[in-house]
Design a protein around this motif. Structure first.
Motif, PDB file in Angstrom:
ATOM      1  N   ARG A  54       2.476   1.688  -3.442  1.00 40.14           N
ATOM      2  CA  ARG A  54       1.512   2.216  -4.411  1.00 40.14           C
ATOM      3  C   ARG A  54       1.286   3.710  -4.200  1.00 40.14           C
ATOM      4  O   ARG A  54       1.216   4.471  -5.162  1.00 40.14           O
ATOM      5  N   GLU A  55       1.174   4.106  -2.941  1.00 35.84           N
ATOM      6  CA  GLU A  55       0.958   5.527  -2.646  1.00 35.84           C
ATOM      7  C   GLU A  55       2.147   6.359  -3.125  1.00 35.84           C
ATOM      8  O   GLU A  55       1.992   7.422  -3.725  1.00 35.84           O
ATOM      9  N   ASP A  92       2.163   6.614  -6.923  1.00 37.87           N
ATOM     10  CA  ASP A  92       1.193   7.596  -7.417  1.00 37.87           C
ATOM     11  C   ASP A  92       1.691   9.031  -7.236  1.00 37.87           C
ATOM     12  O   ASP A  92       1.256   9.929  -7.970  1.00 37.87           O
ATOM     13  N   ARG A  93       2.590   9.241  -6.272  1.00 40.06           N
ATOM     14  CA  ARG A  93       3.168  10.569  -6.054  1.00 40.06           C
ATOM     15  C   ARG A  93       4.433  10.804  -6.880  1.00 40.06           C
ATOM     16  O   ARG A  93       5.038  11.870  -6.790  1.00 40.06           O
ATOM     17  N   ALA A 115       0.828  -1.205   0.000  1.00 36.35           N
ATOM     18  CA  ALA A 115       0.000   0.000   0.000  1.00 36.35           C
ATOM     19  C   ALA A 115       0.866   1.259   0.000  1.00 36.35           C
ATOM     20  O   ALA A 115       0.592   2.219  -0.739  1.00 36.35           O
ATOM     21  N   ALA A 116       1.937   1.259   0.801  1.00 40.19           N
ATOM     22  CA  ALA A 116       2.828   2.424   0.846  1.00 40.19           C
ATOM     23  C   ALA A 116       3.583   2.587  -0.466  1.00 40.19           C
ATOM     24  O   ALA A 116       3.817   3.713  -0.922  1.00 40.19           O
TER      25      ALA A 116
END
Length: 203
Positions: A57-58, A61-62, A54-55
């Motif tokens: 992917r985050e 995306d940034r 999850a981290a």
């Protein structure tokens, strides 16, 4: 081809899939290299595989890009256990690009992935990945650029990954300060955990 060779080939395929799928942002397939209780220890994130994905992917995306290149692998098997286990050590390079004091830089860190594997229901999967950080460097992408680092901040971080930590802390990550290096008590403790894992003891 012996059974041990086939087991090691299956593990090496997982190692290769980890870097290709993670660095490509192929999150659905990246999930498949882990067991459900898998854990990841990175400079910038420590926790379950689910949390790490999850981290990642985050960050993806940034625009955060952390890339990996693998070298040779040494794999120790414990096939006589009810659930076979393995320890894999794989030479690796981590590469990350970001601005440092408004100068676009590349950091390259060399070390090893130290991985705890277990075979469950006929499938090998990662239970724990603990990188070993051996040495690193930072270079401006533009060779004509001038980069000046804060020596006090740089020296806060361990030698094996201090430039990587400097960059990552500058973009907002809380960097773990006691990761294993080439030598020292942290890496010796990791080797001891590896021996215990192959002897059938819990992590």
């Amino acid at each position: 081809m012996t059974q041990d060779v086939l087991e090691k080939l299956a593990i090496r395929e997982l190692l290769d899939n980890w870097v290709v799928w993670r660095d490509a942002g192929d999150w659905a397939r990246f999930e498949t290299v882990w067991h459900d209780d898998g854990r990841m220890m990175a400079t910038w994130r420590q926790g379950t595989a689910v949390e790490f994905i999850a981290a990642s992917r985050e960050g993806w995306d940034r625009g955060v890009r952390i890339l990996h290149l693998l070298g040779g692998t040494s794999i120790d098997l414990a096939m006589d256990l009810a659930a076979p286990r393995a320890i894999a050590q794989t030479k690796m390079t981590i590469s990350q690009r970001a601005k440092v004091h408004e100068v676009l830089c590349d950091v390259v860190c060399t070390g090893r992935f130290y991985d705890f594997f277990e075979k469950r229901a006929g499938r090998w999967g990662l239970v724990l990945r603990q990188p070993i950080y051996e040495k690193d460097r930072m270079d401006p992408v533009d060779p004509a650029a001038t980069l000046r680092l804060d020596p006090q901040l740089l020296n806060r971080f361990p030698e094996g990954y201090r430039h990587l930590a400097y960059l990552q802390s500058g973009i907002g990550y809380a960097v773990k300060l006691d990761m294993p290096g080439l030598v020292g008590p942290e890496v010796e403790a990791l080797y001891a955990r590896g021996r215990e894992w192959l002897a059938g003891r819990p992590l």
